[in-house]
Design an enzyme around this catalytic site. Structure first.
Site, short mmCIF file in Angstrom:
data_model
loop_
_atom_site.label_atom_id
_atom_site.label_comp_id
_atom_site.label_asym_id
_atom_site.label_seq_id
_atom_site.Cartn_x
_atom_site.Cartn_y
_atom_site.Cartn_z
N LYS A 51 34.28 47.30 28.42
CA LYS A 51 35.51 47.61 29.16
C LYS A 51 36.75 47.17 28.36
CE LYS A 51 33.91 44.97 32.47
NZ LYS A 51 33.73 44.19 33.72
N ASP A 84 33.30 37.70 36.59
CA ASP A 84 34.29 36.63 36.66
C ASP A 84 35.62 37.15 37.20
OD1 ASP A 84 35.38 34.14 36.51
OD2 ASP A 84 35.16 33.90 34.36
N ASP A 112 38.62 42.79 39.20
CA ASP A 112 39.88 42.08 39.46
C ASP A 112 40.91 42.28 38.36
OD1 ASP A 112 40.01 39.15 37.68
OD2 ASP A 112 38.19 40.35 37.65
N ASP A 117 32.33 43.92 38.54
CA ASP A 117 32.67 42.90 37.56
C ASP A 117 32.20 41.54 38.06
OD1 ASP A 117 34.17 41.70 35.29
OD2 ASP A 117 35.47 40.96 36.89
#
EC number: 3.1.3.-
Length: 257
Positions: free
Chosen positions: A184, A12, A209, A10
């Site tokens: 996602k 950000d 995250d 991922d």
């Protein structure tokens, strides 16, 4: 620690936090490059082309990768459409920004506002009622309804702004039809990324995250997952979930390749 042949990562919250750098992420990417381990940045952002992501990483985060290392929800949308198209030159109506439009049109799709084969909805900062109305009318007339990703919000300097999922849900409500969702936490984007990287699911891990998007995408697709606590999710939140990540770490420096 399992030795994986490929990594889905991922952006950000994992590689950077908005405009803030995450030094451990830079070191992690450089370790992957040194060991020549394939990786893809798997992002729900459909507004940018891979070259835009590469430019941002280089100029703002001192991370140097190639466009081939980037896989967006827009690219996954095109891959899904290509796998399911019923004719050679299908038509499409797009609500989205230039990055999404360019990747779709570059694959031979023709624009048609009235009777398209597909209606693709992504984030559009120049959204108008007329754009939404055109999408609704086309879907109600039989066009296949696709959403690039279900993100309800995206973090900006002003706060949590409406995301692509909010735009998709407007159209869903007005058509009373559920979209085919690509990004996602849906498995489709991970399934497509697995094909792109050329590995088996047992050989890759999804690193992110956000439990609700990154980790659930991996779980839904049947790949191992690694949650790094540098962004959105917290240990207390994750502890309450029935399905747990394969790994949980505080920093990417902790992970041995």
């Amino acid at each position: 620690m399992k030795q994986y042949k490929g990594y889905f990562i991922d952006l950000d919250g994992t590689v950077y936090a908005g405009k803030k750098r995450i030094p451990a992420a830079k070191r992690f990417v450089e370790r992957l490059q040194q060991k020549q381990i394939p990786f893809l940045f798997v992002t729900n952002n459909s507004t940018q082309l891979p070259r835009d992501v590469v430019k941002n990483l280089a100029e703002n985060h001192d991370i140097f990768v190639k466009p081939e290392n980037v896989y967006t929800s827009g690219m996954a949308t095109v891959d899904f459409m290509n796998e399911n198209k019923q004719k050679d030159r299908p038509t499409v109506y797009i609500v989205g920004e230039m990055g999404l439009k360019q990747v779709i049109l570059a694959n031979g799709y023709q624009l048609d506002a009235d009777h398209p084969d597909y209606v693709v909805i992504g984030l559009d900062s120049d959204l108008t009622y007329e754009k939404l109305a055109q999408a609704v009318l086309a879907i109600r007339s039989g066009s296949t309804f696709i959403g690039t990703n279900p993100d309800t919000n995206i973090p900006k300097e002003r706060g949590m702004m409406p995301g692509a999922g909010a735009v998709v849900d407007f159209v869903r409500y007005a058509t009373q039809q559920a979209p085919i969702m690509i990004g996602k936490p849906k498995a489709r984007i991970i399934d497509s990324a697995t094909k792109k990287i050329g590995l088996e699911k047992d050989d890759v891990v999804m690193v992110g995250d956000n439990y609700n998007t990154d980790i659930m995408a991996g779980i839904n697709a049947g790949v191992d997952t690694m949650l790094v606590y540098t962004g959105l999710s917290t240990p207390d939140q994750v502890a309450k979930q029935e399905a747990q990540p394969t790994y949980q770490i505080n920093s990417l420096d902790e992970w041995r390749l």
